[in-house]
Motif scaffolding. Structure first.
Motif, short mmCIF file in Angstrom:
data_model
loop_
_atom_site.label_atom_id
_atom_site.label_comp_id
_atom_site.label_asym_id
_atom_site.label_seq_id
_atom_site.Cartn_x
_atom_site.Cartn_y
_atom_site.Cartn_z
N GLN A 13 0.84 -1.18 0.00
CA GLN A 13 0.00 0.00 0.00
C GLN A 13 0.88 1.24 0.00
OE1 GLN A 13 -1.59 -2.52 2.39
NE2 GLN A 13 0.49 -2.57 3.16
N LEU A 62 -0.51 -2.48 -5.51
CA LEU A 62 -0.78 -1.40 -4.55
C LEU A 62 -2.27 -1.35 -4.25
CD1 LEU A 62 1.48 0.40 -3.44
CD2 LEU A 62 0.75 2.17 -5.03
N PHE A 89 3.46 -0.47 -11.21
CA PHE A 89 2.40 -0.58 -10.20
C PHE A 89 1.16 -1.22 -10.80
CE2 PHE A 89 4.85 3.18 -8.78
CZ PHE A 89 5.24 2.72 -7.53
#
Length: 276
Positions: A13, A62, A89
């Motif tokens: 995260q 993420l 990502f």
């Protein structure tokens, strides 16, 4: 074992410096992990990529976070990372579980407009196990969209009740009701690791990710599972920024996994499960 290029971290995260204010329950977890300084430290997108490069991580999955009190990391905030570095990502969406119709619509938006590749809900935030009725419309939508459902299994590091993280009966019932739903249980499942391994063996659609645990502390039965009949079932995860990417990968190397097993664990299984 020599680490190969292309490592995919299945659970991370953003480090946006707001965790202490918006997720006060995790402060103790970060302190016990030696990462308390990251509770209040915002890492830019570019700095996050630098840390990935230093560790040899190709892609960071993420995750957005929402809790009953409001959003912690929104789906749009996650999309800012994936737009800036689309090859580095991968967005994992979340929703407001308390608003069923809006949650389904937000999940569809996050996947179709923002490019998210999975849904994650952390049960302890809601004090609702994954077999609760509020999850079920989301499972149907995940199947329709062709994305996995990711969740947390095992006890909670934060000082919150752990019951929602029991693999049996909760996740077992979900897999029985939705055999088409791909499920990834993050955080190993400790102290119910044997239950989690049993579910991953029982259900073709259930997988495990190793986030929130340094590889030095992976349970022996999980390592045996990874090396043998569960080699297609376990995905590498860090829970960044709680754990250092570089430290995690150094410790994976020390496990001396056979190259073919390491390749599946570090990237192959994630590519298949998330369709990357």
């Amino acid at each position: 074992m020599t680490l190969q290029a292309g490592v995919i971290d299945a659970w991370a995260q953003p480090a946006n410096g707001r965790a202490r204010a918006l997720l006060p329950e995790v402060a103790r977890l970060f302190e016990k992990s030696g990462a308390a300084h990251l509770l209040d430290q915002a890492l830019s997108i570019e700095h996050t990529v630098e840390l990935m490069d230093q560790a040899g991580v190709e892609k960071l999955m993420l995750s957005a976070w929402c809790r009953p009190e409001g959003w912690v990391f929104s789906n749009d905030e996650i999309a800012a990372y994936t737009r800036a570095f689309p090859e580095r990502f991968v967005g994992v969406a979340t929703v407001d579980l308390s608003r069923p119709m809006a949650a389904v619509a937000e999940l569809e938006r996050a996947v179709k407009e923002l490019g998210c590749k999975a849904l994650r809900i952390v049960p302890w935030l809601w004090k609702l196990p994954p077999n609760h009725r509020l999850y079920y419309p989301l499972y149907v939508k995940c199947i329709e969209l062709g994305i996995p459902f990711c969740t947390q299994v095992g006890h909670t590091g934060p000082l919150m009740p752990s019951e929602t993280g029991r693999p049996v009966p909760y996740l077992d019932e979900v897999a029985l009701d939705f055999p088409e739903l791909v499920i990834v249980g993050g955080h190993i499942g400790h102290p119910w690791t044997d239950e989690m391994i049993g579910l991953a063996w029982k259900h073709d659609n259930i997988h495990i990710d190793t986030s929130a645990y340094l590889p030095t502390y992976y349970p022996a039965q999980l390592l045996h599972f990874m090396r043998t009949y569960g080699q297609d079932k376990v995905l590498f995860g860090s829970n960044f920024p709680q754990l250092s990417l570089k430290k995690c990968l150094e410790q994976v190397q020390a496990l001396e996994l056979p190259p073919a097993i390491a390749d599946k664990f570090l990237q192959g299984n994630a590519r298949r499960v998330f369709g990357l």
